[in-house]
Design a protein around this motif. Structure first.
Motif, mmCIF file in Angstrom:
data_model
loop_
_atom_site.group_PDB
_atom_site.id
_atom_site.type_symbol
_atom_site.label_atom_id
_atom_site.label_comp_id
_atom_site.label_asym_id
_atom_site.label_seq_id
_atom_site.Cartn_x
_atom_site.Cartn_y
_atom_site.Cartn_z
ATOM 1 N N LYS B 18 0.778 -1.233 -0.027
ATOM 2 C CA LYS B 18 -0.116 0.084 0.058
ATOM 3 C C LYS B 18 0.774 1.242 -0.077
ATOM 4 O O LYS B 18 1.980 1.175 0.715
ATOM 5 N N ASN B 23 -5.672 12.376 -2.678
ATOM 6 C CA ASN B 23 -6.321 12.095 -3.878
ATOM 7 C C ASN B 23 -6.345 13.768 -4.443
ATOM 8 O O ASN B 23 -6.512 14.554 -3.737
ATOM 9 N N GLY B 24 -6.200 13.547 -5.823
ATOM 10 C CA GLY B 24 -6.382 14.794 -6.539
ATOM 11 C C GLY B 24 -5.251 15.619 -6.559
ATOM 12 O O GLY B 24 -5.265 16.733 -7.152
ATOM 13 N N GLU B 45 -1.463 -0.902 -4.071
ATOM 14 C CA GLU B 45 -2.853 -0.247 -3.624
ATOM 15 C C GLU B 45 -2.618 1.200 -3.243
ATOM 16 O O GLU B 45 -1.994 1.372 -2.228
ATOM 17 N N VAL B 47 -3.932 4.262 -1.265
ATOM 18 C CA VAL B 47 -4.682 4.620 -0.117
ATOM 19 C C VAL B 47 -4.617 6.064 0.089
ATOM 20 O O VAL B 47 -3.848 6.883 0.427
ATOM 21 N N PHE B 48 -6.311 6.727 -0.163
ATOM 22 C CA PHE B 48 -6.025 8.243 -0.465
ATOM 23 C C PHE B 48 -6.161 8.807 1.243
ATOM 24 O O PHE B 48 -7.336 8.298 1.940
ATOM 25 N N MET B 49 -5.490 9.651 1.497
ATOM 26 C CA MET B 49 -5.559 10.524 2.795
ATOM 27 C C MET B 49 -4.928 11.683 2.759
ATOM 28 O O MET B 49 -3.915 11.849 1.744
ATOM 29 N N ASP B 50 -5.297 12.664 3.612
ATOM 30 C CA ASP B 50 -4.455 14.048 3.335
ATOM 31 C C ASP B 50 -3.132 13.862 3.861
ATOM 32 O O ASP B 50 -2.689 12.975 4.761
ATOM 33 N N ASP B 53 -2.017 13.640 7.620
ATOM 34 C CA ASP B 53 -2.235 12.533 8.085
ATOM 35 C C ASP B 53 -1.331 11.503 7.763
ATOM 36 O O ASP B 53 -1.338 10.170 8.410
ATOM 37 N N ILE B 56 1.562 9.082 10.164
ATOM 38 C CA ILE B 56 1.354 8.149 11.138
ATOM 39 C C ILE B 56 1.347 6.527 10.545
ATOM 40 O O ILE B 56 1.558 5.997 11.404
ATOM 41 N N PRO B 57 0.420 6.457 9.554
ATOM 42 C CA PRO B 57 0.315 5.033 9.256
ATOM 43 C C PRO B 57 1.656 4.384 8.575
ATOM 44 O O PRO B 57 2.170 3.291 8.731
ATOM 45 N N ARG B 60 3.296 3.281 11.764
ATOM 46 C CA ARG B 60 2.681 2.121 12.358
ATOM 47 C C ARG B 60 2.637 0.815 11.341
ATOM 48 O O ARG B 60 2.740 -0.292 11.750
ATOM 49 N N ASP B 62 1.300 0.457 8.707
ATOM 50 C CA ASP B 62 -0.016 0.104 7.892
ATOM 51 C C ASP B 62 0.108 0.511 6.335
ATOM 52 O O ASP B 62 -0.671 -0.036 5.673
ATOM 53 N N VAL B 63 1.155 1.177 6.110
ATOM 54 C CA VAL B 63 1.391 1.277 4.649
ATOM 55 C C VAL B 63 2.942 1.120 4.469
ATOM 56 O O VAL B 63 3.713 1.590 5.414
ATOM 57 N N LEU C 108 -6.094 7.414 13.549
ATOM 58 C CA LEU C 108 -5.151 6.591 12.729
ATOM 59 C C LEU C 108 -4.013 6.026 13.665
ATOM 60 O O LEU C 108 -3.469 5.022 13.326
ATOM 61 N N ILE C 113 -5.484 2.309 9.183
ATOM 62 C CA ILE C 113 -6.192 2.940 8.342
ATOM 63 C C ILE C 113 -7.396 2.049 7.576
ATOM 64 O O ILE C 113 -7.313 0.977 8.272
ATOM 65 N N MET C 191 -13.026 10.143 5.591
ATOM 66 C CA MET C 191 -11.786 10.754 5.231
ATOM 67 C C MET C 191 -10.561 9.992 5.397
ATOM 68 O O MET C 191 -9.411 10.490 4.934
ATOM 69 N N ALA C 193 -8.813 7.327 4.465
ATOM 70 C CA ALA C 193 -8.430 6.346 3.770
ATOM 71 C C ALA C 193 -9.168 4.929 3.761
ATOM 72 O O ALA C 193 -8.771 3.902 3.553
ATOM 73 N N ASN C 204 -14.094 12.419 -3.058
ATOM 74 C CA ASN C 204 -13.379 12.416 -4.459
ATOM 75 C C ASN C 204 -13.953 13.565 -5.394
ATOM 76 O O ASN C 204 -13.074 13.789 -6.244
ATOM 77 N N LEU C 207 -12.500 16.730 -4.992
ATOM 78 C CA LEU C 207 -11.298 16.863 -5.569
ATOM 79 C C LEU C 207 -11.001 16.982 -7.123
ATOM 80 O O LEU C 207 -10.042 17.480 -7.637
ATOM 81 N N THR C 208 -12.089 16.164 -7.870
ATOM 82 C CA THR C 208 -11.935 16.108 -9.050
ATOM 83 C C THR C 208 -13.054 17.190 -9.679
ATOM 84 O O THR C 208 -13.370 17.069 -11.062
#
Lengths: 255, 201, 251
Positions: B18, B23-24, B45, B47-50, B53, B56-57, B60, B62-63, C108, C113, C191, C193, C204, C207-208
């Motif tokens: 991941k 996103n965007g 894969e 994984v969309f997040m700001d 944020d 942190i993953p 951990r 997670d990604v 988180l 996630i 929001m 993930a 989404n 953003l698009t």
């Protein structure tokens, strides 16, 4: 030894304005099968005394004995009926009646049988599956009384049970109560502020006065039953009781 | 920049894992391009997040990797949560990742003011390029960042107002990449979109 | 009582206003799509919208169910025993005011996630109204009823089962209605993930710049909120049938 004995009973409440003495030096005894009325205006502590005897609260002074045993919480020998009937709105009439037995772990078929007896005795047959909100005030009180009687209490405690009813319904229920009492011979402790009611029902009347709540006199009612409120002896007794209560009248209306 | 777990040494190690990305964002466009280059698109894969944020993953686990802006990249690196895997300046858009934008209405209403603002921006950028310490100090004061992170992340920044052919080619490549990623419906009219007439001589 | 269908009138008025604004071309259509474009989006993207709705609904059902199982028993206990109320009250008042969005970094950190932190946020948002209303429900029990039970020497267990629980039920349902009314928290929760859901779809679309999908998402979220609320009302009417004779609410 009497069935019910209150000796030197006192009750002090803590309140924001300081301690409040609701009862002082109550000496009261009732023998088995006796009908005793606790008479007084509001605020004399008569309801408080009844709740102490029901074991809902503990006295801060003195002792209460029921059936020879000093009270330590509610006794198996007493049942209480409240003015605002205290019926559970989400239960049917028969479930309400069965509640006190359920609290004592009486098995369900025995409960149902005894409830059936009381439905008949209190003339509630046909209303078993109704809900309290569907009944009139008088019927709700009948249910409350039925519930109290299911456990065959040796003392029935009644806190102004007919106070919220109209005169006619009250009269009818008073007579029904007397019938049940004469049949079952339970001791009855009946709180009221109505002189008429006291003289009509009681073997003996304990007269209360307020601040602090205490018994100023105990008056025997030796009128033969069934009693006729029109007779001169009835009226004379009412006058006597009214005189005892008058110093505490404060403008309140007496019945 | 793309940061990864210590165990990841190349993009191929990310297969089946991941990656976090906003996103965007332009980061997503760069990342998509790189994944296509590495023939990993579809095997990784997203994984969309700001941006803020994402550390942190990564910490951990997670990604396996994050594709994130400064100063979060430096923050994660300094905290020891990940190492630099790829800096996305080798995509067709090059170092084109910011533009100075004004509305048509504003330009028409006050072209003089527009010229003044552009000039101020060019001068300020030159000063920052000559003296990056200013950027460090501002980052500390205005964004309340720690000295360590401010200094380290400023090293990853570059200050430029280059608007010539190189910049414009990068911009056109970016548009093409966005269209391929379905983030844009069609190319803008470049003659209308780019206006260099306000630059100081 | 007039038919509930009259409730559509304000919505139709809004639709007319929206169409009028679109015709007047006050705002660019890329930002404010006309009703027709939104309707078209429903037609072409129907499977996606359905899939996302199902994902969000699932998360909310899990989150709210967990909240119910946690908050209602706890609320019954806190309402009944004053010492618990003293212990819990300040904490409840403090934490109920925390906006879920500010908890994203912590979610988180503690839960990773994907679905887990999303469900945790939904759980938290639903817990407070359920807890507070359950406590209130227990507190509002008529004192005489408890006196009757105590005078009859009913056990704590019987009091809880036969008196406190049924008596508090209407308030619990109010709490449930409020908890479900907060289902818009799902947008915030998604929001973090996730890869599906109405919140995810809306974010989404933001953003698009697919504003017609934003509006479509809003419409679906609103519709589901209404259906859920009606569902809870119906359930409450059935479970608390005895309330009919007592309150002024004509339900």
């Amino acid at each position: 030894m009497q069935f019910l004995e209150c000796r030197g009973v006192g009750k002090i409440y803590a309140s924001k304005a300081g301690p409040v003495e609701a009862l002082r030096g109550i000496d009261l005894a009732a023998s088995e099968g006796e009908f005793v009325c606790l008479l007084g205006l509001s605020g004399c502590g008569k309801s408080t005394l009844l709740q102490l005897i029901a074991g809902l609260e503990a006295p801060t002074a003195g002792s209460i004995r029921v059936g020879g045993i000093e009270l330590d919480g509610p006794s198996d020998e007493t049942s209480i009926v409240f003015q605002d009937h205290g019926l559970f709105p989400w239960m049917t009439v028969e479930r309400n009646i069965e509640f006190n037995m359920k609290a004592r772990n009486v098995p369900s078929d025995a409960r149902a049988a005894r409830a059936g007896e009381l439905l008949t005795m209190m003339r509630l047959s046909g209303f078993a599956t109704r809900y309290p909100h569907e009944l009139s005030g008088g019927m709700r009180q009948r249910v409350g009384i039925a519930r109290a009687l299911t456990t065959r209490p040796r003392a029935l405690l009644m806190d102004e049970p007919f106070g919220a009813l109209d005169a006619q319904t009250r009269g009818r229920l008073q007579e029904e109560l007397l019938q049940i009492w004469e049949h079952q011979r339970t001791t009855v402790l009946f709180v009221t502020h109505s002189i008429d009611e006291a003289v009509f029902l009681a073997d003996r009347v304990a007269v209360f006065s307020p601040q602090p709540g205490r018994i100023t006199a105990t008056v025997p009612v030796e009128l033969p039953r069934p009693r006729d409120p029109e007779t001169p002896r009835f009226t004379a007794l009412k006058k006597e009781l009214r005189r005892m209560l008058v110093p505490d009248m404060h403008g309140a209306a007496l019945l | 920049m793309v940061l990864s777990q210590p165990s990841i040494n190349s993009f191929q190690d990310l297969k089946g894992k991941k990656i976090a990305v906003q996103n965007g964002s332009i980061g997503l466009v760069s990342l998509n391009w790189k994944l296509k280059q590495e023939k990993l698109l579809g095997d990784v894969e997203l994984v969309f997040m700001d941006n803020q944020d994402q550390p942190i993953p990564l910490m951990r686990g997670d990604v396996a990797a994050i594709c994130v802006f400064e100063p979060y990249a430096t923050l994660a690196e300094l905290s020891g949560w990940g190492k630099k895997l790829w800096v996305p300046y080798d995509t067709p858009m090059g170092k084109t990742n910011l533009g100075f934008v004004a509305s048509l209405k504003f330009i028409k209403a006050d072209p003089d003011l527009t010229r003044k603002i552009v000039r101020a921006h060019v001068l300020a950028t030159k000063e920052l390029a000559d003296n990056p310490q200013i950027a460090v100090d501002t980052t500390i004061k205005q964004f309340k960042m720690s000295k360590e992170v401010a200094e380290a992340s400023t090293k990853n920044l570059f200050f430029s107002t280059e608007s010539g052919a190189k910049f414009q080619d990068g911009l056109k490549s970016l548009a093409k990449m966005m269209i391929e990623d379905k983030m844009l419906e069609r190319e803008p009219d470049w003659a209308e979109f780019i206006n260099t007439s306000f630059l100081p001589a | 009582m007039p038919s509930r269908v009259f409730g559509l009138l304000p919505l139709l008025a809004l639709l007319v206003l929206w169409q009028a604004v679109s015709w007047a071309q006050i705002y660019p259509t890329v930002l404010l799509p006309p009703p027709a474009k939104v309707a078209a989006a429903f037609v072409t993207e129907y499977p996606d919208i359905f899939r996302n709705a199902a994902a969000s609904i699932t998360r909310v059902i899990v989150g709210v169910s967990l909240a119910f199982c946690f908050a209602v028993p706890l609320g019954l206990l806190i309402g009944r025993y004053q010492i618990l109320d003293v212990l819990a009250d300040w904490s409840i008042q403090i934490f109920r005011s925390v906006p879920p969005i500010s908890l994203i970094p912590m979610a988180l950190l503690f839960f990773g996630i994907g679905d887990k932190p999303a469900i945790v946020l939904i759980f938290l948002a639903a817990t407070w109204p359920l807890l507070i209303n359950t406590i209130f429900g227990v507190r509002s029990i008529e004192r005489t009823l408890i006196k009757v039970a105590r005078a009859a020497r009913a056990s704590e267990q019987l009091i809880f089962r036969d008196i406190i629980l049924p008596s508090a039920m209407p308030a619990v349902f109010t709490g449930l209605r409020l908890a479900i009314g907060g289902w818009l928290t799902v947008v915030t929760a998604e929001m973090i993930a996730v890869k599906s859901g109405l919140g995810y779809m809306i974010l989404n679309a933001q953003l698009t710049f697919r504003s017609e999908l934003i509006v479509a998402g809003i419409v679906v979220i609103g519709a589901i909120g209404l259906i859920a609320d009606q569902g809870v009302r119906t359930l409450r009417a059935r479970v608390c049938r005895w309330q009919e004779g007592l309150t002024a609410e004509a339900e």
